[in-house]
Design a protein around this motif. Sequence first.
Motif, PDB file in Angstrom:
ATOM      1  N   THR A 548       1.143  -1.034  -0.259  1.00  0.00           N
ATOM      2  CA  THR A 548       0.084   0.497  -0.415  1.00  0.00           C
ATOM      3  C   THR A 548       0.766   1.611   0.274  1.00  0.00           C
ATOM      4  O   THR A 548       0.282   2.398  -0.885  1.00  0.00           O
ATOM      5  CB  THR A 548      -1.160  -0.245   1.138  1.00  0.00           C
ATOM      6  N   VAL A 549       2.012   1.428   0.481  1.00  0.00           N
ATOM      7  CA  VAL A 549       2.873   2.645   1.434  1.00  0.00           C
ATOM      8  C   VAL A 549       3.632   2.488  -0.413  1.00  0.00           C
ATOM      9  O   VAL A 549       3.408   3.469  -1.124  1.00  0.00           O
ATOM     10  CB  VAL A 549       3.803   2.437   2.224  1.00  0.00           C
ATOM     11  N   GLY A 550       4.056   1.108  -0.808  1.00  0.00           N
ATOM     12  CA  GLY A 550       4.789   2.145  -1.753  1.00  0.00           C
ATOM     13  C   GLY A 550       3.276   2.283  -3.042  1.00  0.00           C
ATOM     14  O   GLY A 550       4.497   3.461  -3.930  1.00  0.00           O
ATOM     15  N   THR A 551       2.798   1.579  -3.557  1.00  0.00           N
ATOM     16  CA  THR A 551       1.720   2.167  -4.264  1.00  0.00           C
ATOM     17  C   THR A 551       1.275   3.170  -4.105  1.00  0.00           C
ATOM     18  O   THR A 551       1.162   4.641  -5.320  1.00  0.00           O
ATOM     19  CB  THR A 551      -0.028   1.230  -3.997  1.00  0.00           C
ATOM     20  N   VAL A 552       0.974   3.886  -2.799  1.00  0.00           N
ATOM     21  CA  VAL A 552       0.595   5.522  -2.858  1.00  0.00           C
ATOM     22  C   VAL A 552       2.187   6.358  -3.295  1.00  0.00           C
ATOM     23  O   VAL A 552       1.662   7.651  -4.204  1.00  0.00           O
ATOM     24  CB  VAL A 552       0.632   5.872  -1.697  1.00  0.00           C
ATOM     25  N   LEU A 553       3.637   5.877  -3.300  1.00  0.00           N
ATOM     26  CA  LEU A 553       5.105   6.635  -3.570  1.00  0.00           C
ATOM     27  C   LEU A 553       4.707   7.076  -4.308  1.00  0.00           C
ATOM     28  O   LEU A 553       4.752   7.908  -5.313  1.00  0.00           O
ATOM     29  CB  LEU A 553       5.733   6.241  -2.585  1.00  0.00           C
ATOM     30  N   PHE A 554       4.398   5.655  -5.055  1.00  0.00           N
ATOM     31  CA  PHE A 554       5.502   5.734  -6.702  1.00  0.00           C
ATOM     32  C   PHE A 554       4.234   6.515  -7.593  1.00  0.00           C
ATOM     33  O   PHE A 554       3.983   6.336  -8.687  1.00  0.00           O
ATOM     34  CB  PHE A 554       5.064   4.115  -7.641  1.00  0.00           C
ATOM     35  N   ALA A 555       2.649   6.228  -7.181  1.00  0.00           N
ATOM     36  CA  ALA A 555       1.767   6.724  -7.973  1.00  0.00           C
ATOM     37  C   ALA A 555       1.795   8.634  -7.670  1.00  0.00           C
ATOM     38  O   ALA A 555       1.906   9.186  -8.590  1.00  0.00           O
ATOM     39  CB  ALA A 555       0.284   6.489  -7.618  1.00  0.00           C
ATOM     40  N   ALA A 556       2.826   9.127  -6.095  1.00  0.00           N
ATOM     41  CA  ALA A 556       2.414  10.508  -6.502  1.00  0.00           C
ATOM     42  C   ALA A 556       4.029  11.336  -6.865  1.00  0.00           C
ATOM     43  O   ALA A 556       3.713  11.987  -7.727  1.00  0.00           O
ATOM     44  CB  ALA A 556       2.762  10.555  -5.139  1.00  0.00           C
ATOM     45  N   TRP A 557       5.071  10.025  -6.757  1.00  0.00           N
ATOM     46  CA  TRP A 557       6.319  10.536  -7.856  1.00  0.00           C
ATOM     47  C   TRP A 557       6.615   9.608  -8.121  1.00  0.00           C
ATOM     48  O   TRP A 557       7.836   7.758  -8.159  1.00  0.00           O
ATOM     49  CB  TRP A 557       7.120  10.353  -6.737  1.00  0.00           C
ATOM     50  N   PRO A 558       6.108   9.028  -9.620  1.00  0.00           N
ATOM     51  CA  PRO A 558       5.625   7.784 -10.602  1.00  0.00           C
ATOM     52  C   PRO A 558       7.984   7.649 -10.858  1.00  0.00           C
ATOM     53  O   PRO A 558       8.099   9.039 -11.723  1.00  0.00           O
ATOM     54  CB  PRO A 558       5.322   8.099 -11.844  1.00  0.00           C
ATOM     55  N   PRO A 559       8.355   6.610 -11.610  1.00  0.00           N
ATOM     56  CA  PRO A 559       9.753   6.572 -11.949  1.00  0.00           C
ATOM     57  C   PRO A 559       9.891   6.933 -13.713  1.00  0.00           C
ATOM     58  O   PRO A 559       8.452   7.288 -14.286  1.00  0.00           O
ATOM     59  CB  PRO A 559       9.836   5.254 -11.515  1.00  0.00           C
ATOM     60  N   LEU A 560      10.830   7.603 -14.159  1.00  0.00           N
ATOM     61  CA  LEU A 560      11.201   7.415 -15.530  1.00  0.00           C
ATOM     62  C   LEU A 560      10.992   6.316 -16.321  1.00  0.00           C
ATOM     63  O   LEU A 560      11.779   5.519 -15.717  1.00  0.00           O
ATOM     64  CB  LEU A 560      12.037   8.441 -15.474  1.00  0.00           C
ATOM     65  N   PRO A 561      10.129   6.056 -17.154  1.00  0.00           N
ATOM     66  CA  PRO A 561      10.988   5.005 -18.449  1.00  0.00           C
ATOM     67  C   PRO A 561      12.469   4.763 -19.016  1.00  0.00           C
ATOM     68  O   PRO A 561      12.871   6.168 -18.850  1.00  0.00           O
ATOM     69  CB  PRO A 561      10.233   4.960 -19.239  1.00  0.00           C
ATOM     70  N   TYR A 562      12.748   4.127 -18.884  1.00  0.00           N
ATOM     71  CA  TYR A 562      15.013   3.984 -19.639  1.00  0.00           C
ATOM     72  C   TYR A 562      14.127   3.214 -20.338  1.00  0.00           C
ATOM     73  O   TYR A 562      13.479   1.501 -20.515  1.00  0.00           O
ATOM     74  CB  TYR A 562      15.274   3.507 -18.003  1.00  0.00           C
ATOM     75  N   GLY A 563      15.906   2.724 -20.924  1.00  0.00           N
ATOM     76  CA  GLY A 563      16.007   1.364 -21.959  1.00  0.00           C
ATOM     77  C   GLY A 563      14.962   1.696 -23.781  1.00  0.00           C
ATOM     78  O   GLY A 563      13.956   2.965 -23.380  1.00  0.00           O
ATOM     79  N   ASP A 564      15.329   1.023 -24.022  1.00  0.00           N
ATOM     80  CA  ASP A 564      14.775   1.421 -25.730  1.00  0.00           C
ATOM     81  C   ASP A 564      13.608   1.215 -26.286  1.00  0.00           C
ATOM     82  O   ASP A 564      13.377  -0.042 -24.966  1.00  0.00           O
ATOM     83  CB  ASP A 564      15.805   0.720 -26.809  1.00  0.00           C
ATOM     84  N   GLY A 565      12.861   1.190 -26.845  1.00  0.00           N
ATOM     85  CA  GLY A 565      11.171   0.605 -27.375  1.00  0.00           C
ATOM     86  C   GLY A 565      10.588   1.304 -26.533  1.00  0.00           C
ATOM     87  O   GLY A 565      11.077   2.617 -25.586  1.00  0.00           O
ATOM     88  N   THR A 566       9.180   0.952 -26.866  1.00  0.00           N
ATOM     89  CA  THR A 566       7.784   1.636 -25.806  1.00  0.00           C
ATOM     90  C   THR A 566       7.565   0.433 -24.866  1.00  0.00           C
ATOM     91  O   THR A 566       7.222  -0.087 -24.703  1.00  0.00           O
ATOM     92  CB  THR A 566       7.157   1.522 -26.999  1.00  0.00           C
ATOM     93  N   PRO A 567       8.402   1.372 -23.437  1.00  0.00           N
ATOM     94  CA  PRO A 567       7.954   0.786 -21.944  1.00  0.00           C
ATOM     95  C   PRO A 567       5.796   0.628 -22.146  1.00  0.00           C
ATOM     96  O   PRO A 567       4.993   1.558 -22.744  1.00  0.00           O
ATOM     97  CB  PRO A 567       8.432   1.081 -20.939  1.00  0.00           C
ATOM     98  N   PRO A 568       5.567  -0.138 -21.328  1.00  0.00           N
ATOM     99  CA  PRO A 568       4.037  -0.300 -21.419  1.00  0.00           C
ATOM    100  C   PRO A 568       3.816   0.687 -20.564  1.00  0.00           C
ATOM    101  O   PRO A 568       4.763   1.080 -19.607  1.00  0.00           O
ATOM    102  CB  PRO A 568       4.135  -1.851 -20.101  1.00  0.00           C
ATOM    103  N   ASP A 569       2.555   1.002 -20.087  1.00  0.00           N
ATOM    104  CA  ASP A 569       2.115   1.720 -19.517  1.00  0.00           C
ATOM    105  C   ASP A 569       2.320   1.411 -17.662  1.00  0.00           C
ATOM    106  O   ASP A 569       1.894   0.604 -17.722  1.00  0.00           O
ATOM    107  CB  ASP A 569       0.746   2.078 -18.820  1.00  0.00           C
TER     108      ASP A 569
END
Length: 627
Positions: A548-569
């Motif tokens: 629950t804590v992780g979901t709330v944190l990453f919803a507020a401060w989402p990480p950035l995509p990296y790598g080649d290609g199109t990342p999933p949502d």
Amino acid sequence: MSDDDPPDGWEAHERRLWEAYRRGEWCEDVPEVRAETLRWLLVAAPRPVPGRLARLRLRGARITGTLDLAEAAVQGAIRLDSCRFDDVPCFDGGQFGVLQLKDCALPGLSAAGARVGQECEFVGCTLDGTLDLRSLTVGTRLLLDRSTVHAPDGAAAVYAQSLAVEEHFSATGLVCTGPVRLMSSRVQDTLGFRGARLQGDRACLQAPELTVGGGLYLDRGFSSDGGINLYGASIGGSLHLEDATLTGPDAPGDPALQLLCASVGGDIQAGSGLAVRGSVDMRDTAVRGSVVLRRAQLHHPAGTALRAHRLHVGGDLDCRDGFVAEGTVDLCDARVGGSALFEGAELTGRDGAAALRANGIEVGAEFNCCDGLTAHGRISLSSITVRARLCFENALLDVPAGERALICRRSAAAELTLKPREAPHGIVDLSHTRIGVLRDDPAGWPRSLVLEGLAYDSTKPALPGHRRLTWLDRDPAGFAPQPYEQLAANYRRHGRDADARLVLLAKQRRRRATLAWPARIWSLLQDLTVGYGYRPLRAVLLLAVFFTVGTVLFAAWPPLPYGDGTPPDFQPAVYTLDLLLPVVDFGQERSYSSHGAMQWAVVVLVSVGWVLASTVVAGANRVLRRS
């Protein structure tokens, strides 16, 4: 002179004795007779009156001189009643049909090597010297009833080495000052000293290698002042010691009764009034029946009251109902085919000695130290085997705190009942013992209890785990893991998994105190977070919290995509699960990367995931496993 007339020169009273002999009648009116007259009469053997049986029957006479019948052959009976001898009569090597002295007074008597075809009786006689019966052979019975023998200092009162009696030997009421020696003697039927009083210096009855076909009776008021030596004796019937008083010598190490390496075909009946001052030695003795010491009293506080190493008893060893022993009762390596019974006994070991020592004993039925047993001193029962029950119900184990009250190491019993009258102050040691059923009572649990290596199939009563934990935590040496494992296995065996987990959790908590401080901190974290894996639901709850804590944190401060290609949502919940579940890949963690302070959140979630996931798996494995 014809064969029907006495020799010339005989006095009138001697002629009357001559006629009485030929008629086989009692001669009572002869106040004094010469010993040589009796010898001539017995050896010459005048012809009997037709229709009569010639025999010597003399009453109330004084016999002057020495009656010497050594190597004489006397066909008729010799019966002397209330006669007085001036000198010691000698019957050595003679052959006699019947030899009977009743109520006579003698300075001694010698019948060494003599043969008596029928009965040989010295009844009610008083001897102020030795009664010498060495190698005497008696065809029927030998009687010493009611006689009194006062031997000079250092001499035997009755010297009967290698005696042989074809029927019974009775010495009822015999009184002796000086030892009775029966070494290597043989009595075909019974041998009885009922009511006899024997007094010696170091030994009052010396009978090693004695052989008795029937019973041996030292009872009904029998008393001894000095040791009784029955080393290597063979008794076909029972040995009776009821209502006897045995007093051992003052010399240390000499027992009051030595029954060493002996064989008893019946019972040893030594209860009902037996009193012993000194030790009783029954080492290496075989008793086909039972050993009954009920209500007997053994007093040897300076050492061992009953020494019975390697005693073999076919029946019961009965020390019940008021049996008292001041001094150690030592039954090491004994074999009891029936039961060993100490109900109501009182055992006292002085100066730190054991009250009861029975290491290595084997009991075919029950070993009962219960129903009023009082032990002042430790009970040592190491390496014993009891086929049925070993019981301490309503027993009192009286030792000071810190000392051993009961030692029962490396033993085996079908059942152990440990319900003492009150909780022992001393240590009870049950280490490395195997029990089928363990019966106890929390009110009687000792303050110090050693359970390391104890194995049992079930406990009665079946207490809940939290009540048994205090039972485990009484080892004076500190924490030992095996008792916890054993109790948990017992709970699992009976389908009580919750109690088993409670015990194993307590084991880890007790163990924490034995660890170094870094490991102790890690142990504490395991306890607080997942209960060492014995609380798997706690791990699931913590996973849910971190999810629950992780979901709330990453919803507020989402990480950035990296790598080649199109990342999933990006999905905050799925990303958090990807971090928490190390063996599952949802594709989020390898497509997105956190930055700044959120990287620490990733580290924490990954670490917690590894710990909690492995804990959940371990907990599930414990729930499903049965041992």
